[in-house]
Motif scaffolding. Structure first.
Motif, PDB file in Angstrom:
ATOM      1  N   ASN A 156       0.533  -1.268   0.045  1.00 60.63           N
ATOM      2  CA  ASN A 156       0.021  -0.165  -0.058  1.00 60.63           C
ATOM      3  C   ASN A 156       1.085   1.165   0.007  1.00 60.63           C
ATOM      4  OD1 ASN A 156      -2.461  -1.619  -0.082  1.00 60.63           O
ATOM      5  ND2 ASN A 156      -2.680  -1.514   2.326  1.00 60.63           N
ATOM      6  N   VAL A 157       2.119   1.292   0.696  1.00 62.66           N
ATOM      7  CA  VAL A 157       3.078   2.472   0.831  1.00 62.66           C
ATOM      8  C   VAL A 157       3.406   2.702  -0.788  1.00 62.66           C
ATOM      9  CG1 VAL A 157       5.017   3.580   1.511  1.00 62.66           C
ATOM     10  CG2 VAL A 157       3.460   2.336   3.087  1.00 62.66           C
ATOM     11  N   TRP A 158       4.206   1.764  -1.315  1.00 61.51           N
ATOM     12  CA  TRP A 158       4.345   1.867  -2.638  1.00 61.51           C
ATOM     13  C   TRP A 158       3.169   2.439  -3.500  1.00 61.51           C
ATOM     14  CZ3 TRP A 158       8.711   2.315  -5.378  1.00 61.51           C
ATOM     15  CH2 TRP A 158       9.988   2.105  -4.768  1.00 61.51           C
ATOM     16  N   ASN A 159       2.048   1.793  -3.580  1.00 61.41           N
ATOM     17  CA  ASN A 159       1.185   2.365  -4.274  1.00 61.41           C
ATOM     18  C   ASN A 159       0.624   3.478  -4.042  1.00 61.41           C
ATOM     19  OD1 ASN A 159      -0.461   1.126  -6.569  1.00 61.41           O
ATOM     20  ND2 ASN A 159      -2.376   0.864  -4.955  1.00 61.41           N
ATOM     21  N   ILE A 160       0.521   3.934  -2.799  1.00 62.87           N
ATOM     22  CA  ILE A 160       0.200   5.290  -2.768  1.00 62.87           C
ATOM     23  C   ILE A 160       0.879   6.398  -2.812  1.00 62.87           C
ATOM     24  CG2 ILE A 160      -0.765   7.000  -0.846  1.00 62.87           C
ATOM     25  CD1 ILE A 160      -2.111   4.638   0.555  1.00 62.87           C
ATOM     26  N   LYS A 161       2.306   5.912  -2.693  1.00 62.45           N
ATOM     27  CA  LYS A 161       3.455   6.971  -3.043  1.00 62.45           C
ATOM     28  C   LYS A 161       3.582   7.363  -4.640  1.00 62.45           C
ATOM     29  CE  LYS A 161       8.421   6.826  -3.799  1.00 62.45           C
ATOM     30  NZ  LYS A 161       8.125   7.205  -5.076  1.00 62.45           N
ATOM     31  N   GLY A 162       3.262   6.076  -5.302  1.00 63.49           N
ATOM     32  CA  GLY A 162       3.459   6.233  -6.763  1.00 63.49           C
ATOM     33  C   GLY A 162       2.198   6.907  -7.247  1.00 63.49           C
ATOM     34  N   TYR A 163       0.971   6.918  -6.519  1.00 65.91           N
ATOM     35  CA  TYR A 163      -0.002   8.070  -6.958  1.00 65.91           C
ATOM     36  C   TYR A 163       0.254   9.196  -6.501  1.00 65.91           C
ATOM     37  CZ  TYR A 163      -4.864   9.722  -7.639  1.00 65.91           C
ATOM     38  OH  TYR A 163      -5.831  10.417  -8.387  1.00 65.91           O
ATOM     39  N   PHE A 164       0.701   9.609  -5.361  1.00 67.51           N
ATOM     40  CA  PHE A 164       1.045  10.881  -5.089  1.00 67.51           C
ATOM     41  C   PHE A 164       2.235  11.766  -5.946  1.00 67.51           C
ATOM     42  CE2 PHE A 164      -0.583  10.187  -0.561  1.00 67.51           C
ATOM     43  CZ  PHE A 164      -1.588  11.386  -0.697  1.00 67.51           C
ATOM     44  N   ASP A 165       2.960  10.795  -6.533  1.00 65.43           N
ATOM     45  CA  ASP A 165       4.192  11.113  -7.432  1.00 65.43           C
ATOM     46  C   ASP A 165       3.489  11.954  -8.537  1.00 65.43           C
ATOM     47  OD1 ASP A 165       6.012  10.482  -5.680  1.00 65.43           O
ATOM     48  OD2 ASP A 165       6.380   8.587  -6.453  1.00 65.43           O
ATOM     49  N   THR A 166       2.167  11.384  -9.070  1.00 60.19           N
ATOM     50  CA  THR A 166       1.654  11.920 -10.123  1.00 60.19           C
ATOM     51  C   THR A 166       0.699  13.365 -10.021  1.00 60.19           C
ATOM     52  OG1 THR A 166      -0.598  10.872  -9.792  1.00 60.19           O
ATOM     53  CG2 THR A 166       1.306   9.303 -10.968  1.00 60.19           C
ATOM     54  N   LEU A 167       0.651  13.437  -8.860  1.00 57.33           N
ATOM     55  CA  LEU A 167       0.137  14.740  -8.552  1.00 57.33           C
ATOM     56  C   LEU A 167       1.131  15.960  -8.681  1.00 57.33           C
ATOM     57  CD1 LEU A 167      -2.153  13.688  -5.625  1.00 57.33           C
ATOM     58  CD2 LEU A 167      -2.820  13.934  -7.955  1.00 57.33           C
ATOM     59  N   PRO A 168       0.770  17.183  -9.331  1.00 56.93           N
ATOM     60  CA  PRO A 168       1.655  18.180  -9.259  1.00 56.93           C
ATOM     61  C   PRO A 168       2.068  19.006  -8.112  1.00 56.93           C
ATOM     62  CG  PRO A 168      -0.442  18.838 -10.292  1.00 56.93           C
ATOM     63  CD  PRO A 168      -0.431  17.303  -9.885  1.00 56.93           C
ATOM     64  N   TYR A 169       3.369  19.374  -7.871  1.00 58.63           N
ATOM     65  CA  TYR A 169       3.879  20.168  -6.706  1.00 58.63           C
ATOM     66  C   TYR A 169       3.058  21.656  -6.752  1.00 58.63           C
ATOM     67  CZ  TYR A 169       7.219  16.597  -5.427  1.00 58.63           C
ATOM     68  OH  TYR A 169       7.965  15.397  -5.126  1.00 58.63           O
ATOM     69  N   GLU A 170       2.694  21.997  -8.104  1.00 60.05           N
ATOM     70  CA  GLU A 170       2.084  23.333  -7.863  1.00 60.05           C
ATOM     71  C   GLU A 170       1.111  23.561  -7.413  1.00 60.05           C
ATOM     72  OE1 GLU A 170       4.732  22.719 -11.767  1.00 60.05           O
ATOM     73  OE2 GLU A 170       3.210  21.597 -10.440  1.00 60.05           O
ATOM     74  N   LEU A 171       0.163  22.569  -7.146  1.00 62.17           N
ATOM     75  CA  LEU A 171      -1.105  22.662  -6.300  1.00 62.17           C
ATOM     76  C   LEU A 171      -0.643  22.911  -4.793  1.00 62.17           C
ATOM     77  CD1 LEU A 171      -3.014  19.412  -7.641  1.00 62.17           C
ATOM     78  CD2 LEU A 171      -3.601  22.094  -7.889  1.00 62.17           C
ATOM     79  N   GLU A 172       0.466  22.155  -4.226  1.00 60.41           N
ATOM     80  CA  GLU A 172       0.730  22.445  -2.926  1.00 60.41           C
ATOM     81  C   GLU A 172       1.263  23.837  -2.764  1.00 60.41           C
ATOM     82  OE1 GLU A 172       2.434  18.481  -0.997  1.00 60.41           O
ATOM     83  OE2 GLU A 172       2.733  18.508  -3.408  1.00 60.41           O
ATOM     84  N   GLU A 173       2.267  24.223  -3.586  1.00 62.94           N
ATOM     85  CA  GLU A 173       2.776  25.759  -3.541  1.00 62.94           C
ATOM     86  C   GLU A 173       1.931  26.711  -3.666  1.00 62.94           C
ATOM     87  OE1 GLU A 173       5.526  25.206  -7.225  1.00 62.94           O
ATOM     88  OE2 GLU A 173       7.092  24.007  -5.926  1.00 62.94           O
ATOM     89  N   ALA A 174       0.950  26.509  -4.607  1.00 60.85           N
ATOM     90  CA  ALA A 174       0.014  27.723  -4.637  1.00 60.85           C
ATOM     91  C   ALA A 174      -0.798  27.704  -3.376  1.00 60.85           C
ATOM     92  CB  ALA A 174      -0.991  27.216  -5.846  1.00 60.85           C
ATOM     93  N   ALA A 175      -1.087  26.458  -2.728  1.00 54.99           N
ATOM     94  CA  ALA A 175      -1.790  26.573  -1.191  1.00 54.99           C
ATOM     95  C   ALA A 175      -1.091  27.307  -0.365  1.00 54.99           C
ATOM     96  CB  ALA A 175      -2.315  25.270  -0.969  1.00 54.99           C
ATOM     97  N   MET A 176       0.295  26.984  -0.467  1.00 50.16           N
ATOM     98  CA  MET A 176       1.212  27.384   0.601  1.00 50.16           C
ATOM     99  C   MET A 176       1.201  29.049   0.390  1.00 50.16           C
ATOM    100  SD  MET A 176       4.154  24.613   1.233  1.00 50.16           S
ATOM    101  CE  MET A 176       3.457  22.866   1.905  1.00 50.16           C
ATOM    102  N   VAL A 177       1.238  29.372  -0.846  1.00 44.84           N
ATOM    103  CA  VAL A 177       1.515  31.017  -1.075  1.00 44.84           C
ATOM    104  C   VAL A 177       0.190  31.344  -0.509  1.00 44.84           C
ATOM    105  CG1 VAL A 177       1.397  32.590  -2.935  1.00 44.84           C
ATOM    106  CG2 VAL A 177       2.884  30.489  -2.973  1.00 44.84           C
ATOM    107  N   ASP A 178      -1.029  30.774  -0.493  1.00 44.56           N
ATOM    108  CA  ASP A 178      -2.238  31.550   0.215  1.00 44.56           C
ATOM    109  C   ASP A 178      -2.180  31.405   1.754  1.00 44.56           C
ATOM    110  OD1 ASP A 178      -2.987  32.095  -2.632  1.00 44.56           O
ATOM    111  OD2 ASP A 178      -4.145  30.289  -2.841  1.00 44.56           O
ATOM    112  N   GLY A 179      -1.150  30.672   2.205  1.00 42.24           N
ATOM    113  CA  GLY A 179      -1.197  30.825   3.618  1.00 42.24           C
ATOM    114  C   GLY A 179      -1.488  29.450   4.279  1.00 42.24           C
ATOM    115  N   ALA A 180      -1.599  28.324   3.482  1.00 43.03           N
ATOM    116  CA  ALA A 180      -2.017  27.337   4.332  1.00 43.03           C
ATOM    117  C   ALA A 180      -0.720  26.413   4.564  1.00 43.03           C
ATOM    118  CB  ALA A 180      -2.459  25.950   3.042  1.00 43.03           C
ATOM    119  N   THR A 181      -0.904  25.815   5.918  1.00 39.59           N
ATOM    120  CA  THR A 181       0.179  24.951   6.489  1.00 39.59           C
ATOM    121  C   THR A 181       0.415  23.799   5.751  1.00 39.59           C
ATOM    122  OG1 THR A 181      -1.161  23.914   8.040  1.00 39.59           O
ATOM    123  CG2 THR A 181      -0.455  25.957   8.583  1.00 39.59           C
ATOM    124  N   PRO A 182       1.510  23.012   5.867  1.00 42.51           N
ATOM    125  CA  PRO A 182       1.560  21.591   5.193  1.00 42.51           C
ATOM    126  C   PRO A 182       0.282  20.612   5.740  1.00 42.51           C
ATOM    127  CG  PRO A 182       3.698  22.220   5.979  1.00 42.51           C
ATOM    128  CD  PRO A 182       2.884  23.478   6.319  1.00 42.51           C
TER     129      PRO A 182
END
Length: 279
Positions: A156-182
């Motif tokens: 499951n860890v390998w499976n979920i990690k592989g899926y998260f790898d396909t999600l763009p980092y820009e989504l997290e960066e945009a949220a953090m720019v707006d003030g969201a915590t990790p």
């Protein structure tokens, strides 16, 4: 004209292969269904009958009222449900951390999980037994859940990690720019986007805990604690196989699995991030 005939022949071959495949898939189900309605625990009749002429519900009545099948079914649902939730809680956080963060020992951890995945689980049965014996968890559902949950971590860890790898980092960066915590990014951005892999992980965890026989038969000794596969297997006496009871029980046990799949299938959708970065 030749091209049209060739196209028709190709289409006919494809349909023929599909029909044969569907028949092979449906026939075992039909065979179990008709066996469950045959009286006297008959698996089939010597005469060619598509459906038993003396069909009866006595097999269903017996397994539901004369043996503790409802208790075994509830035990299986409890064990599988708790296993699915625990495994999901552990692996989704681990998979996200291994996908997004770089820390010392990350590569070793991934390789170790991969090596554990290659190890045959059946060879670990003696070790599981001794561990539960030391922890005084033999003949308990807690011990069974512990083993199921830990056994699902590597894949499951390998499976979920592989899926998260396909999600763009820009989504997290945009949220953090707006003030969201990790933490907020993980809960409000990444988890909703990871819904398909979470549904698959939960479904696999439930199926693994619900349908396992070998481990449950090894660590459970009391009839009241049996899971459904172990309890149904115990119905046979010597060389006598009650096929009708087996068939009726199998169809009853298929109901929870079908309901779980129908509930989770609406989440099994890919491409949730399509167009998320557009504009």
């Amino acid at each position: 004209m030749f091209s049209r005939r060739q196209s028709f022949f190709s289409l006919a071959v494809q349909y023929f292969i599909l029909i044969v495949g569907v028949l092979f898939a449906i026939f075992p189900i039909y065979f179990v269904v008709q066996a469950s309605f045959r009286p006297g625990n008959q698996l089939y009749s010597t005469s060619l009958q598509l459906w038993p002429t003396d069909a009866t519900l006595e097999n269903y009545q017996y397994v539901w009222t004369q043996i503790p099948l409802p208790t075994w079914l509830w035990n299986s649902i409890q064990v599988a449900g708790v296993t699915s939730l625990i495994a999901l809680a552990i692996t989704v956080t681990a998979g996200y951390a291994l996908s997004r963060f770089r820390f010392r020992g990350r590569g070793f951890m991934l390789n170790a999980l991969l090596a554990l995945q290659a190890f045959p689980a059946l060879l670990a049965l003696p070790a599981f037994y001794l561990i539960l014996l030391r922890l005084q968890l033999l003949n308990t559902h807690t011990g069974l859940i512990l083993i199921y949950s830990c056994g699902a971590i590597a894949f499951n860890v390998w499976n979920i990690k592989g899926y998260f790898d396909t999600l763009p980092y820009e989504l997290e960066e945009a949220a953090m720019v707006d003030g969201a915590t990790p933490t907020q990014v993980f809960w409000h951005i990444m988890l909703p986007l990871a819904r398909p892999i979470l549904a698959v992980t939960a479904l696999l965890g439930f199926l693994g805990g619900f349908g396992d026989f070998i481990l449950a038969n090894t660590v459970l000794f009391e009839e009241r604690l049996y899971t459904a596969p172990v309890g149904i297997w115990a119905l046979q006496v010597g060389y006598r196989n009650p096929w009708g009871w087996f068939a009726a029980s199998a169809l009853i046990l298929a109901t929870p699995i079908t309901l779980v799949f129908l509930y989770l299938q609406r989440h099994l959708v890919s491409g949730l991030t399509a167009g998320s970065l557009k504009g």
